[in-house]
Scaffold this motif. Sequence first.
Motif, mmCIF file in Angstrom:
data_model
loop_
_atom_site.group_PDB
_atom_site.id
_atom_site.type_symbol
_atom_site.label_atom_id
_atom_site.label_comp_id
_atom_site.label_asym_id
_atom_site.label_seq_id
_atom_site.Cartn_x
_atom_site.Cartn_y
_atom_site.Cartn_z
ATOM 1 N N ARG A 241 0.838 -1.203 0.000
ATOM 2 C CA ARG A 241 0.000 0.000 0.000
ATOM 3 C C ARG A 241 0.874 1.254 0.000
ATOM 4 N N ILE B 133 -3.860 -3.555 1.762
ATOM 5 C CA ILE B 133 -3.855 -3.538 0.306
ATOM 6 C C ILE B 133 -5.220 -3.155 -0.257
ATOM 7 N N GLU C 119 -7.072 -0.855 0.795
ATOM 8 C CA GLU C 119 -7.147 0.604 0.778
ATOM 9 C C GLU C 119 -6.642 1.186 -0.535
ATOM 10 N N ALA C 120 -5.732 0.479 -1.199
ATOM 11 C CA ALA C 120 -5.142 0.994 -2.430
ATOM 12 C C ALA C 120 -5.870 0.512 -3.676
#
Length: 254
Positions: free
Chosen positions: A102, A134, A136-137
Amino acid sequence: MKPVLLAGETFHTTSLSAKGLEVRASSRYSNGALRFVGGLSSHGIEVVQIGGERCEAEFPKTLVELDKYSAVIISDVGALSLLYTPETRLGKRSVNRLELLREWTALGGGLMMAGGYTSYQGIDGSAMFHGTAIEEALPVALHAGPDGLEAPEGLDPVIEKREHPVFSDLPSSIPYVLGMNRVKPLPDGVSTTLAHCENRGQKLPLLSVREYHAGRSLAWTTDIAPHWLSDDFMRWEGYDKLMVNMVKWVAKEI
């Protein structure tokens, strides 16, 4: 262009053969990424593959190591294979490689996740990327439970943003697929759904992209190989171009 790192797409199959009281075991090793790697290589893109069984020991654990690559592709390998490290197995602190990915993406890296039985949440929920750093991205939101969708009748991709560079120079429409991971679109302005498949009255994101701080991320929610990619898809003259375009976009090469 720097090499691309592909994590996953390998598996072992163990089977038992019984003939009366005589039982024999056999196993074989398979790499589902051969077509994908060959397609990228034919367009001058070097692919470094770390099979799922090697991720625990070999997947990068620092930003410096990740910076050797123009993009990182996670395909059919679950969160635990990336979270476990040799150190944690000994009861010691180690790096959270999903948080590292991330951060690397936010700093300008290119992250792609491809679909499969152990991608996103997975066919039985065992991939477990929901709630991790991950997610979040990624340009999609994940369900908390199993998200695998088998579609033997076939799902026909619908392109929503034909003008996007990912679709440049495709020779024809995208062939049908036989399954995908069910994910949720993020709000408009956060990410863009470029293509979807319809199932039981729902539009399921098939290809989504996002600018994540200084980096980019892409979600391809079906496979890069059989069986979710149909035989028509694997034989399609546009296979190489679509895969190359996805990787080049996330790597900021187009």
